[in-house]
Design a protein around this motif. Sequence first.
Motif, mmCIF file in Angstrom:
data_model
loop_
_atom_site.group_PDB
_atom_site.id
_atom_site.type_symbol
_atom_site.label_atom_id
_atom_site.label_comp_id
_atom_site.label_asym_id
_atom_site.label_seq_id
_atom_site.Cartn_x
_atom_site.Cartn_y
_atom_site.Cartn_z
ATOM 1 N N SER A 31 -6.540 2.182 32.859
ATOM 2 C CA SER A 31 -7.089 3.322 32.131
ATOM 3 C C SER A 31 -7.614 4.377 33.101
ATOM 4 O O SER A 31 -7.433 5.574 32.872
ATOM 5 C CB SER A 31 -8.212 2.885 31.199
ATOM 6 O OG SER A 31 -7.711 2.053 30.186
ATOM 7 N N LEU A 32 -8.259 3.926 34.177
ATOM 8 C CA LEU A 32 -8.736 4.882 35.181
ATOM 9 C C LEU A 32 -7.572 5.644 35.802
ATOM 10 O O LEU A 32 -7.640 6.861 35.993
ATOM 11 C CB LEU A 32 -9.524 4.164 36.281
ATOM 12 C CG LEU A 32 -10.941 3.739 35.929
ATOM 13 C CD1 LEU A 32 -11.547 2.934 37.082
ATOM 14 C CD2 LEU A 32 -11.807 4.947 35.627
ATOM 15 N N GLU A 35 -6.502 8.208 33.318
ATOM 16 C CA GLU A 35 -7.488 9.292 33.213
ATOM 17 C C GLU A 35 -7.331 10.282 34.371
ATOM 18 O O GLU A 35 -7.388 11.502 34.163
ATOM 19 C CB GLU A 35 -8.908 8.726 33.205
ATOM 20 C CG GLU A 35 -9.301 8.032 31.927
ATOM 21 C CD GLU A 35 -10.648 7.329 32.039
ATOM 22 O OE1 GLU A 35 -11.479 7.741 32.881
ATOM 23 O OE2 GLU A 35 -10.869 6.358 31.299
ATOM 24 N N TYR A 36 -7.163 9.767 35.580
ATOM 25 C CA TYR A 36 -6.975 10.639 36.732
ATOM 26 C C TYR A 36 -5.701 11.451 36.597
ATOM 27 O O TYR A 36 -5.681 12.643 36.886
ATOM 28 C CB TYR A 36 -6.946 9.834 38.034
ATOM 29 C CG TYR A 36 -8.304 9.332 38.432
ATOM 30 C CD1 TYR A 36 -9.367 10.205 38.608
ATOM 31 C CD2 TYR A 36 -8.530 7.984 38.633
ATOM 32 C CE1 TYR A 36 -10.620 9.739 38.965
ATOM 33 C CE2 TYR A 36 -9.777 7.509 38.982
ATOM 34 C CZ TYR A 36 -10.820 8.390 39.157
ATOM 35 O OH TYR A 36 -12.053 7.928 39.496
ATOM 36 N N GLU A 39 -6.106 14.376 34.316
ATOM 37 C CA GLU A 39 -6.803 15.515 34.926
ATOM 38 C C GLU A 39 -5.820 16.453 35.623
ATOM 39 O O GLU A 39 -6.097 17.636 35.792
ATOM 40 C CB GLU A 39 -7.845 15.030 35.938
ATOM 41 C CG GLU A 39 -9.037 14.350 35.305
ATOM 42 C CD GLU A 39 -10.016 13.823 36.342
ATOM 43 O OE1 GLU A 39 -9.998 14.300 37.502
ATOM 44 O OE2 GLU A 39 -10.806 12.929 35.991
ATOM 45 N N LYS A 44 0.691 10.089 30.019
ATOM 46 C CA LYS A 44 1.087 8.678 30.083
ATOM 47 C C LYS A 44 2.574 8.506 29.795
ATOM 48 O O LYS A 44 3.258 7.742 30.477
ATOM 49 C CB LYS A 44 0.257 7.863 29.085
ATOM 50 C CG LYS A 44 0.620 6.401 29.047
ATOM 51 C CD LYS A 44 -0.208 5.635 28.036
ATOM 52 C CE LYS A 44 0.203 4.180 27.966
ATOM 53 N NZ LYS A 44 -0.589 3.428 27.000
#
Length: 134
Positions: A31-32, A35-36, A39, A44
Motif C-alpha cells: 500500500s505504501l 501511495e508513493y 503522488e 495502480k
Amino acid sequence: MLAGYETKNFEDIVRSAEIVLHIKFISREMSLHLEYCAEFVLLKEVIMEVEESQACTAYTRFVLDTGSSDWLALQIVLAPCLIGYGVIAKRLIADSIPLREGNRYWKWIETDAAAAYSKAIEHGIGSTSGCQKL
C-alpha cells in the motif's frame, strides 16, 4: 513459504509459517508503494501492467533456486532484507537527526520499525539459530 517446505525441522516450519502470516504487514508495505506512486500520478492499474524488470526477475529466480536446493542458504539470502530494513528503521527512529516532517519515506521507516516487522525478524532469526545443518 519455500523455507517451510524445504526444512525437515518442525520448529522451523512453524517459524516460516509465522513469517508468512505477516502478509498483512506485506500488504501494508505494498500500500505504501502504491501511495508513493499515486503522488507521481502513477495509477495502480498502470503499475500492474508493467512487466517486471530483468533484475527483479533474476533476483526472484535466484531466491527460488537457492531455496529449492538449500534451506540454510535461503535463510542467508533472505536475511539482508528481513533484518537490514528493521535495523536501519529502528536506528533512524531513535536518531533525532533524520528529517521526519515532509520526508516522503518516513511512513516506510515507521512501518519497518513497527512491532509486526520486528516479530517477523525475530522469527527469521529464530529459524536459523537452532540450525542442525551447520
